[in-house]
Design a protein around this motif. Structure first.
Motif, short mmCIF file in Angstrom:
data_model
loop_
_atom_site.label_atom_id
_atom_site.label_comp_id
_atom_site.label_asym_id
_atom_site.label_seq_id
_atom_site.Cartn_x
_atom_site.Cartn_y
_atom_site.Cartn_z
N GLU A 221 0.80 -1.22 0.00
CA GLU A 221 0.00 0.00 0.00
C GLU A 221 0.84 1.28 0.00
O GLU A 221 0.30 2.36 -0.28
CB GLU A 221 -0.95 -0.02 1.20
N ARG A 223 3.12 1.90 -2.13
CA ARG A 223 3.40 2.15 -3.54
C ARG A 223 4.88 2.07 -3.89
O ARG A 223 5.28 2.30 -5.02
CB ARG A 223 2.82 3.50 -4.00
N LYS A 244 1.73 4.56 -8.96
CA LYS A 244 0.79 5.55 -8.44
C LYS A 244 -0.23 4.93 -7.51
O LYS A 244 -0.87 5.62 -6.72
CB LYS A 244 0.09 6.25 -9.60
N PHE A 245 -0.40 3.61 -7.65
CA PHE A 245 -1.34 2.89 -6.79
C PHE A 245 -0.61 1.72 -6.13
O PHE A 245 0.56 1.47 -6.41
CB PHE A 245 -2.54 2.41 -7.61
N ARG A 246 -1.30 1.01 -5.26
CA ARG A 246 -0.66 -0.05 -4.48
C ARG A 246 -0.07 -1.14 -5.36
O ARG A 246 -0.61 -1.47 -6.41
CB ARG A 246 -1.65 -0.65 -3.49
N SER A 266 0.83 -3.00 -10.46
CA SER A 266 -0.02 -2.24 -9.53
C SER A 266 -1.49 -2.44 -9.85
O SER A 266 -1.86 -2.91 -10.92
CB SER A 266 0.34 -0.75 -9.58
N SER A 267 -2.32 -2.05 -8.90
CA SER A 267 -3.76 -2.30 -9.01
C SER A 267 -4.42 -1.48 -10.11
O SER A 267 -5.57 -1.74 -10.48
CB SER A 267 -4.44 -2.00 -7.67
N ASP A 268 -3.70 -0.48 -10.68
CA ASP A 268 -4.28 0.31 -11.77
C ASP A 268 -3.95 -0.28 -13.14
O ASP A 268 -4.30 0.30 -14.16
CB ASP A 268 -3.82 1.77 -11.70
N ARG A 296 -7.61 -4.00 -13.54
CA ARG A 296 -7.31 -4.01 -12.12
C ARG A 296 -6.54 -5.30 -11.82
O ARG A 296 -7.13 -6.34 -11.57
CB ARG A 296 -8.60 -3.94 -11.30
#
Length: 306
Positions: A221, A223, A244-246, A266-268, A296
């Motif tokens: 989390e 990043r 930019k995300f986790r 990452s989750s994005d 995702r």
């Protein structure tokens, strides 16, 4: 060398590590993909549809499915013999009902089913380099379980202070293993489970990957992608704001015939490949390669198979 990523949108992605060129992409599951593994020419994904799908990377083809679980498949790991590191011998899978399945990988045949966790699900599993045992951490029962893969039975179980979500073996011969519990990593001796180090990652850790020279990579989390020296318990280096995300997945490529690279997802939906040699440079970290799946992402796996 290749990377495989799974997504909440049920898609599986395959990439050539050389350029991050897509090898394949399609909805292989009927529910979100929760885990992935890769070894030699093969990859596998496990989903919330209770299924395991197998992929042949050189031909970018689906090699079939395994439907032996009765709950969401949460963890996967191939075992390759040290004498033939590019030939998967077994596939081990864990599911949300606490079951571990042991498969032969040539051909894919179910050998044993083990009820590893009686009061919870399998959050993650790690296979020892010897292929003789596996460790699992439970979701809902705060336990660590050792499974004898030769006899196909549970051989040891203990309660742990904090419920762990990730477990991995490290060291050249699986001399230690690491568990992630929220923002803390504990490194244990494999012989007696004695705590060797406790690493404070501050934010929740979602993925770990053992590297070379007793290094352990962590992501989550915060990043960042952080490299820890498991001998001293100190940070070796950190790729600040790697995403930019986790960070949801990490793969360390190691070995004398492989470049020193770490891949992160990452989750994005963004996947990045980093050159570890930059750790000794004063320059700002920049990814060697990058691609955006616009999904995702939930997991990442890799293989050095050429």
């Amino acid at each position: 060398m290749a990377l495989v990523a799974g997504s909440y949108e049920k898609f599986i992605w395959g990439f050539s590590l050389k350029t991050l060129t897509p090898l394949f992409s399609y909805p292989s599951h009927t529910a979100p993909i929760k885990c992935a593994a890769a070894a030699g020419p093969l990859a596998a994904s496990g989903g919330a549809d209770d299924a395991v799908h197998i992929y042949h990377l050189p031909s970018s083809s689906d090699a079939g499915s395994l439907v032996d679980h009765s709950a969401a498949v949460t963890s996967l790991s191939f075992f390759c013999s040290p004498s033939a590191p590019s030939i998967p011998r077994n596939l081990i899978s864990g599911s949300d009902d606490g079951v571990v399945c042991i498969f032969d990988a040539d051909p894919f045949v179910l050998l044993k089913t083990v009820k590893a966790h009686k009061k919870g699900g399998v959050a993650d599993l790690a296979v020892h380099p010897s292929g003789r045992l596996a460790l699992t951490v439970g979701r809902g029962d705060s336990s660590l379980v050792m499974v004898n893969l030769v006899r196909g039975r549970r051989s040891f179980s203990c309660r742990i202070e904090k419920e762990a979500s990730v477990v991995k073996y490290g060291g050249e011969n699986g001399d230690w293993f690491a568990m992630a519990s929220e923002g803390t990593i504990t490194v244990h001796n494999s012989e007696d489970a004695r705590v060797l180090q406790e690493l404070d990652c501050e934010r929740k850790v979602l993925c770990i990957a053992p590297g070379e020279s007793e290094i352990l990579y962590t992501g989550g989390e915060d990043r960042h992608v952080t490299a820890w020296d498991t001998k001293s318990g100190k940070k070796a280096f950190s790729i600040q704001d790697a995403h930019k995300f986790r960070v949801k997945g990490l793969v360390s490529f190691k070995g004398s015939d492989s470049p020193k690279l770490i891949a992160s997802a990452s989750s994005d939906g963004v996947i990045r490949v980093w050159d570890i040699n930059m750790a000794s440079s004063t320059e700002k970290w920049t990814p060697l390669l990058e691609t955006d799946t616009k999904s995702r992402l939930t997991c990442l796996a890799g293989t050095s198979f050429r």
